[in-house]
Structures are given as structure tokens and as C-alpha cells.
Design an enzyme around this catalytic site. Structure first.
Site, mmCIF file in Angstrom:
data_model
loop_
_atom_site.group_PDB
_atom_site.id
_atom_site.type_symbol
_atom_site.label_atom_id
_atom_site.label_comp_id
_atom_site.label_asym_id
_atom_site.label_seq_id
_atom_site.Cartn_x
_atom_site.Cartn_y
_atom_site.Cartn_z
ATOM 1 N N GLU A 192 65.162 60.747 74.504
ATOM 2 C CA GLU A 192 64.915 61.147 73.119
ATOM 3 C C GLU A 192 64.031 60.135 72.408
ATOM 4 O O GLU A 192 64.253 58.929 72.524
ATOM 5 C CB GLU A 192 66.242 61.286 72.360
ATOM 6 C CG GLU A 192 66.071 61.939 71.003
ATOM 7 C CD GLU A 192 67.398 62.055 70.251
ATOM 8 O OE1 GLU A 192 67.555 63.014 69.481
ATOM 9 O OE2 GLU A 192 68.261 61.185 70.408
ATOM 10 N N GLY A 327 72.025 52.915 70.469
ATOM 11 C CA GLY A 327 73.436 52.581 70.527
ATOM 12 C C GLY A 327 74.153 53.487 71.505
ATOM 13 O O GLY A 327 74.996 53.059 72.289
ATOM 14 N N MET A 329 73.546 57.833 73.382
ATOM 15 C CA MET A 329 72.706 59.024 73.484
ATOM 16 C C MET A 329 73.514 60.179 74.026
ATOM 17 O O MET A 329 74.194 60.065 75.044
ATOM 18 C CB MET A 329 71.508 58.729 74.397
ATOM 19 C CG MET A 329 70.615 59.930 74.629
ATOM 20 S SD MET A 329 69.884 60.519 73.074
ATOM 21 C CE MET A 329 69.583 62.234 73.481
ATOM 22 N N GLU A 330 73.400 61.332 73.351
ATOM 23 C CA GLU A 330 74.305 62.469 73.548
ATOM 24 C C GLU A 330 73.922 63.395 74.692
ATOM 25 O O GLU A 330 74.131 64.607 74.612
ATOM 26 C CB GLU A 330 74.357 63.288 72.255
ATOM 27 C CG GLU A 330 73.046 63.966 71.846
ATOM 28 C CD GLU A 330 72.141 63.143 70.947
ATOM 29 O OE1 GLU A 330 71.239 63.714 70.318
ATOM 30 O OE2 GLU A 330 72.344 61.928 70.881
ATOM 31 N N ASN A 331 73.403 62.882 75.794
ATOM 32 C CA ASN A 331 73.046 63.739 76.923
ATOM 33 C C ASN A 331 74.226 64.648 77.289
ATOM 34 O O ASN A 331 75.341 64.178 77.491
ATOM 35 C CB ASN A 331 72.686 62.885 78.139
ATOM 36 C CG ASN A 331 71.768 61.745 77.794
ATOM 37 O OD1 ASN A 331 70.674 61.946 77.308
ATOM 38 N ND2 ASN A 331 72.237 60.530 78.031
ATOM 39 N N HIS A 363 80.725 60.422 67.218
ATOM 40 C CA HIS A 363 79.368 60.824 66.819
ATOM 41 C C HIS A 363 78.665 61.524 67.975
ATOM 42 O O HIS A 363 78.094 62.611 67.813
ATOM 43 C CB HIS A 363 78.582 59.578 66.391
ATOM 44 C CG HIS A 363 77.177 59.858 65.956
ATOM 45 N ND1 HIS A 363 76.791 59.855 64.635
ATOM 46 C CD2 HIS A 363 76.055 60.144 66.664
ATOM 47 C CE1 HIS A 363 75.502 60.131 64.551
ATOM 48 N NE2 HIS A 363 75.026 60.312 65.781
ATOM 49 N N GLU A 364 78.705 60.900 69.152
ATOM 50 C CA GLU A 364 77.991 61.469 70.291
ATOM 51 C C GLU A 364 78.651 62.765 70.778
ATOM 52 O O GLU A 364 77.957 63.697 71.207
ATOM 53 C CB GLU A 364 77.910 60.454 71.430
ATOM 54 C CG GLU A 364 77.235 59.140 71.050
ATOM 55 C CD GLU A 364 75.854 59.329 70.438
ATOM 56 O OE1 GLU A 364 75.504 58.602 69.496
ATOM 57 O OE2 GLU A 364 75.122 60.236 70.898
ATOM 58 N N HIS A 367 77.584 65.697 68.762
ATOM 59 C CA HIS A 367 76.270 66.171 69.191
ATOM 60 C C HIS A 367 76.352 67.208 70.307
ATOM 61 O O HIS A 367 75.425 68.006 70.479
ATOM 62 C CB HIS A 367 75.440 64.997 69.721
ATOM 63 C CG HIS A 367 74.681 64.260 68.670
ATOM 64 N ND1 HIS A 367 73.878 64.888 67.751
ATOM 65 C CD2 HIS A 367 74.563 62.920 68.427
ATOM 66 C CE1 HIS A 367 73.303 63.972 66.978
ATOM 67 N NE2 HIS A 367 73.718 62.776 67.363
ATOM 68 N N GLU A 386 71.437 64.641 63.578
ATOM 69 C CA GLU A 386 71.999 63.322 63.277
ATOM 70 C C GLU A 386 72.891 63.312 62.042
ATOM 71 O O GLU A 386 73.917 62.630 62.012
ATOM 72 C CB GLU A 386 70.869 62.293 63.140
ATOM 73 C CG GLU A 386 70.033 62.124 64.402
ATOM 74 C CD GLU A 386 70.861 61.697 65.609
ATOM 75 O OE1 GLU A 386 72.013 61.245 65.433
ATOM 76 O OE2 GLU A 386 70.352 61.812 66.737
#
Length: 649
Positions: A192, A327, A329-331, A363-364, A367, A386
Site C-alpha cells: 500500500e 505500524g 498493514m491490513e492484508n 484497527h487492522e 480494515h 482509515e
């Protein structure tokens, strides 16, 4: 198209000037007329009317045409972690909607060694090979076909190679140490916003969703992790390397593709809603992931219930990386983190570390629905990802650990965004994004904190249950697809029967925020509210050309004479520059922005503020006290209120 016609006319005119005879002129004219006609009829898709953005593939603002749509990728990677290089073969299933003579792909720092197109419509017929040219400025590879192809279904086969960079983006190399101190090499990814093109040629824009089936060759002692579970491992006798094949992913965007290769080990799985959840880390550190794994197991049912949609993957891995640009990443199915954002040493843990890890994991995971299941069409709507994940993570953590009082922390986050947004140099939440560098610029406090704050304000105004119903409608209508801000407003509008799009337009498309001023004569029950754009610097405020902007402000308020536990909350939409506060029959002091959910400053008459100081402070929640104190300090700093008001607080 006009540009190309004019170009041909210019060429004809130039030939006319040097032609030795009229007969030659006629012949040349006929040839160029035919050439121009064919060129226009076979116009490559980058110059067709459905292209958004520039029509110049050499420009960094180039957008891929919509006349060629990918549906499925099959990619085989062969990385050499010691040398930091990789090779790959790739098949992309395409649907072509018009006759084309070239195909545009995103590719950056890759060598495409071979490209061929096969028809899936005409019994696997192979078409003539393609010539590959690259434009680094736009990170575009152009495949010029030997002959035009008509609309239909095709498979594009590519062979490519590249180097693992040290920029922590695309497919990059990490040099780390295992539990024994031995140096180990790791291959990791971070795509991203637009770095999948550094790993494999692709349609690297968020609305080109497709499925991905990956395979990778792995050295002995290493494991491979990707978005989907391992489907098959092929280990041949006498060969140290093995081939790890992964199951196809759900339909998703290229920026969510992930592949990790290295000496990883995992926690035992914790299965929730039939989904196995693991934390992976460099071997020897995996047990430090138990806390994060357990938090994820608690959060998954909450998200599933809130969105009324099942988790879109079959497994959920959380992976700690020694070197990572973001920090986290929402893969989809394989969320990556910096080690300190995921791993917790039980012997040295603190509450603050537990809260940080819980918040980042929440948070992730948010997503996985907002961003992965439903994805913004383009990066100008990044806030849909976000801001929602930021707001939703607070709601989720508050559900799991209400004793942490996460909404009070959220109040500080909102005030931090306002400190950015009260500057004349601020930007709107929704801003035009023309190229990858501008996409990177969107990852800031305005997108995250301001976006989350206006969502919280809207949620309180509409009612939390109604807001949730609208979100569920949005998820159901756009799952495994792409959406825009307008789509979200339509869903919330349908659920609430309120003009959400009209209310929220200025909050998204205009920079800054208002100060709402209460105007009331002492002893009167008649109250008028005024609003102006708040700019902290007085000189800038006087010169601001757009300071006349107004917002539809959802003002929450209450009288503070009663106990806050029993006191009713009222909503009032201040839709213009000034309006009387209706349904008011009290002379008691009023608290504007009750519940501290509004994204605005509140300014009181001196006598009203004295009433709050004398009778109301003990009846305010912590978030309301924080907000009142911040408002008074900021108004004093801006020269709009006496400093004595702040000192009295």
C-alpha cells in the site's frame, strides 16, 4: 482522439509542402487518411473515453483504462533471499471489452522477459507475441500486440524478474537474527498504496479487484505465509527447496497481496467463528504473540456481529516483522506489523503496551471489512478505509475492555486533529489524488483522526443503532467490490431518512472546522447559535478567502442543572451561519457539544461560562471537561476569549 487527428493532419500538411507532384500528394494523402482512420478505429484503450486521469502513459498521473479488466492472477515466485533477487511467472485472466492493440500494466523496477496472450474464447488460441516497453515515470509497462485483438476473454502470460529492494516496499529483504543470534534473511511485502507493481506486473489500482493464487519456492528451514492458507507443498527428493502453493484468495485489490518467506514460527491457533487465528514471528519470539492472538480472538466476533457480514477469509495470521515501514498493514488473511506493535513480553508488560497492541490489532481487523471486503474506488477516498478503521477500533476495544475508557483517549485524538485543521494550510478530508506520491500524502492526521471524528459526530447525531444499520447496508451492497463516499452516505441516508449527503458534504470537501458561538442575554431563555470558520492565527483569519465557509453542524447540547446521568441530550442541526436554538425553555446554563462528539469549538458568553464554572463542572464527563478546557485555551490563544476564562477553568 482529437490530438491524434490533429497530429495526422499536421503530417499531411508537412508532406504537402515537400511533395514534388500533385499525384504524389494524392497518394500520400490517401495513405495517411487510411493510417489515421485505422489508428482512430484501433485506438489503444489509454486514449479512449472511459479513461479517468490523463491519457498520456508517460505521465505520472496516468490511470489504467477500464476497457481491460483482470479477474484472476496465478503467480509463481522464485526468490533468492541471499542474493536479494526474484523471478516469477504469471497468468492474468482478462476481460477485454473493445478492440485493442496494446495492453497497459503497472510495473516498476521489473524486467518483463516474455509476454504472450492466449484467447480463452477461441479454444486456447495463442495470439502473436507482444513487444514490451516501459515508462518508469508512470510505472507503466505497455504490451504492444503484433495484431489487434477483439473483445473477449483472454489469458496474459508473463515472465519477469526483479530485485528485492531496501526501501521497505514491494517485495523487500530483511536481514535479522533468530533466537540463537544467527543472521537470517527474510522476504517481506508492503504494497500500500501502489507498490505491488514492484513485485509483479499488475493492474495496481484499488478498483481492479481480482482473485490471487500464489506459489513460492522456499528454502529448507523457512516457511511461507500469504493471504490464504497453504493448499499444497511439493517436496522433491534430493532438492532442498520445496514449492508452497496457496489457495485462491477472495476477490481483492493488489495492494492487499502479501507474501512472507523466512524462519517464522507461530503460536498455537485460537479458533473463533471457525477461523484459526495465529501470531507469527521470527522463530523464538512467537510466544510473545499470545496476548495479541487472544485479543484478536475476542475482537473477531464483535466485528462479525457489528457488520452483519462474516469474516471474508478462511484463516487469520498476524505477522511480526523486524523491519516494517508502516505500524501495521491490513492484508486480507495475513496482517503484518512492526514487532513492537504486536509482540508483548509478559515479564515486562505494561497496561500502556496492552492498550497499544489491542488498539492496533483492532484497527487492522476493522480494515478486513472496511477496506478489504469493501474498498474505496480510488485513493482520494482513502478516508473510507482509515477513518472508519480508526473510529471502529475505539468502539471494538471499548467493547472488549470498557475499563480502559477508550472514548476518553479518542477525545484527545480528535483535539489533535483539530490542532492541525485550525491552520490555514490544512486540507479537506477528500482531496484529489493524481499519482502514487499524492496517494502517500493522504496518510495523515486529517484522513485518520479528523475522518474518525466526523464519523463519531455523525453516529451520535443519527443514533448509534441507526448508524450501524446504515453501515450494514453499505457492507451488504458493496461486498467484494468498490465504493465511494457517496455510496456510504446513500446507505446511511436510507437507514436514517435524513439528508446525510447534504449534511456531510462540507465536512468532507472543505478544509477546517467551525467555532459555534452561543449568543444569549443574561437571564434570558432565548439562545441563538452562530458559526464561523475557526482559524487559530488572527492575521490568517482576517485574510482567509474561504473563511466564510459554513457547515451543517450537528450540535448536541443539554442543560447542566440536573444530574448528567438522567439529563436528556438534544440534537440541533445548525445548517446556516446563524439560527435560534429551538425547543428551549430554560434559563439554566447550556453545555454545547455534550458527549464531546462534535468536531467544532464552543464559545460561550462570559455570564454563561461563569454559570458552568460555578454549578456545572462536577456534572461534566471527563471527555466534556477535556473538550471545554481545550476550547477555552484555543480561543484564548486565538485572541477570541480572555485568558482569564482559561485560568478559571
Amino acid at each position: 482522439m482529437v490530438f491524434r487527428i490533429l497530429k495526422h493532419l499536421r503530417n499531411i500538411f508537412a508532406l504537402y509542402m515537400v511533395a514534388p507532384s500533385k499525384g504524389l500528394i494524392v497518394n500520400l494523402f490517401n495513405k495517411f487518411l487510411l493510417s489515421a482512420t485505422v489508428s482512430i478505429l484501433l485506438l489503444p484503450p489509454a486514449f479512449s473515453a472511459d479513461v479517468s486521469g490523463t491519457d498520456n502513459p508517460k505521465s505520472d498521473a496516468f490511470r489504467l483504462p477500464k476497457s481491460i479488466i483482470p479477474s484472476a492472477y496465478t503467480i509463481n515466485f522464485d526468490p533468492d533471499l541471499d542474493k536479494g533477487t526474484f523471478k516469477g511467472t504469471e497468468s492474468i485472466d482478462l476481460e477485454i471489452s473493445q478492440t485493442v492493440n496494446r495492453i497497459y500494466l503497472n510495473s516498476l523496477d521489473l524486467t518483463i522477459e516474455n509476454a504472450e496472450l492466449r484467447s480463452l474464447t477461441e479454444k486456447g488460441k495463442y495470439l502473436p507475441g507482444a513487444t514490451v516497453t516501459t515508462t518508469k515515470a508512470a510505472s507503466v509497462a505497455t504490451l504492444i500486440l503484433a495484431a489487434p485483438v477483439e473483445a473477449g476473454k483472454y489469458r496474459l502470460n508473463l515472465k519477469f524478474s526483479g530485485k528485492m529492494n531496501q526501501k521497505l516496499c514491494g517485495f523487500y529483504k530483511i536481514v535479522a537474527h533468530d533466537e540463537s543470534g544467527r543472521v537470517v534473511n527474510i522476504g517481506a511485502t508492503q504494497m500500500e498504496p501502489t507498490d505491488a507493481r514492484r513485485m509483479f506486473p499488475c493492474f495496481d489500482e484499488p478498483d481492479f479487484k481480482a482473485t490471487f493464487k500464489l506459489a513460492v519456492s522456499v528454502d529448507e528451514g523457512n516457511v511461507a505465509i500469504s493471504n490464504s492458507a497453504v493448499a499444497k507443498e511439493d517436496k522433491r527428493k534430493g532438492v532442498k527447496r520445496r514449492i508452497v502453493e496457496f489457495a485462491p484468495t477472495p476477490k481483492m485489490s493488489t495492494y492487499l497481496v502479501t507474501l512472507l518467506v523466512g524462519p517464522f514460527a507461530s503460536t498455537p491457533p485460537s479458533t473463533t467463528n471457525s477461523v484459526p487465528i495465529r501470531v507469527w514471528a521470527v522463530k523464538g519470539s512467537e510466544n510473545m504473540g499470545i496476548y495479541a492472538r487472544d485479543q484478536a480472538a475476542k475482537l473477531l466476533p464483535f466485528f462479525t456481529n457489528y457488520f452483519a457480514q462474516p469474516y471474508p477469509g478462511k484463516k487469520l495470521d498476524l505477522i511480526a516483522l523486524p523491519e516494517f515501514e508502516a505500524g501495521a498493514m491490513e492484508n486480507l488473511g495475513a496482517i503484518t506489523f512492526r514487532e513492537e506493535m504486536l509482540l508483548l513480553d509478559k515479564k515486562r508488560k505494561s497496561v500502556e503496551e496492552e492498550r497499544r497492541i489491542s488498539s492496533v490489532v483492532a484497527h487492522e481487523m476493522a480494515h478486513l471489512w472496511f477496506g478489504d471486503l469493501v474498498t474505496m474506488k480510488w485513493w482520494d477516498d482513502l478516508w473510507l478505509n482509515e477513518a472508519f478503521a480508526t473510529w471502529m477500533s475505539v468502539k471494538a476495544v471499548d467493547f472488549v475492555r470498557p475499563d480502559w475508557r477508550s472514548w476518553e483517549d479518542f477525545t484527545y485524538s480528535r483535539l489533535h486533529a483539530m490542532r492541525i485543521d485550525e491552520l490555514i494550510s490544512t486540507r479537506p478530508i477528500h482531496a484529489e489524488v493524481k499519482n502514487p506520491l499524492e496517494a502517500i500524502e493522504m496518510f495523515d492526521g486529517i484522513t485518520y483522526s479528523k475522518g474518525a471524528s466526523i464519523l463519531r459526530m455523525l453516529e451520535i447525531y443519527l443514533g448509534e443503532k441507526i448508524f450501524q444499520n446504515g453501515v450494514q447496508k453499505y457492507m451488504k451492497e458493496h461486498q467484494f467490490s468498490n465504493a465511494t463516499t457517496t455510496d456510504l452516505w446513500n446507505s446511511l441516508q436510507s437507514a436514517s431518512s435524513k439528508p446525510v449527503a447534504d449534511i456531510m458534504h462540507s465536512w468532507i470537501h472543505e478544509p477546517g472546522y467551525p467555532v459555534v458561538e452561543e449568543v444569549r442575554k443574561e437571564g434570558s431563555s432565548s439562545v441563538r447559535l452562530n458559526q464561523t470558520r475557526f482559524i487559530v492565527d488572527a492575521d490568517a483569519r482576517a485574510k482567509a478567502f474561504n473563511a466564510k465557509t459554513t457547515w451543517p453542524v450537528p450540535v448536541t447540547w443539554r442543560a447542566i442543572s440536573e444530574s448528567k446521568k438522567d439529563e436528556p441530550q438534544y440534537n440541533f442541526l445548525l445548517s446556516g451561519k446563524s439560527a435560534p436554538l429551538v425547543d428551549l425553555s430554560t434559563k439554566d446554563a447550556l453545555l454545547l457539544n455534550s458527549r464531546a462528539s462534535g468536531y467544532y469549538r464552543s464559545k460561550y458568553p462570559a455570564h454563561e461560562l461563569q454559570k458552568i464554572l460555578k454549578d456545572g463542572l462536577g456534572k461534566l464527563s471527563i471527555s466534556e471537561r477535556i473538550t471545554l478546557l481545550s476550547d477555552q485555551w484555543t480561543l484564548s490563544f486565538a485572541g477570541m476569549s480572555p485568558l482569564s476564562n482559561y485560568f478559571q477553568l
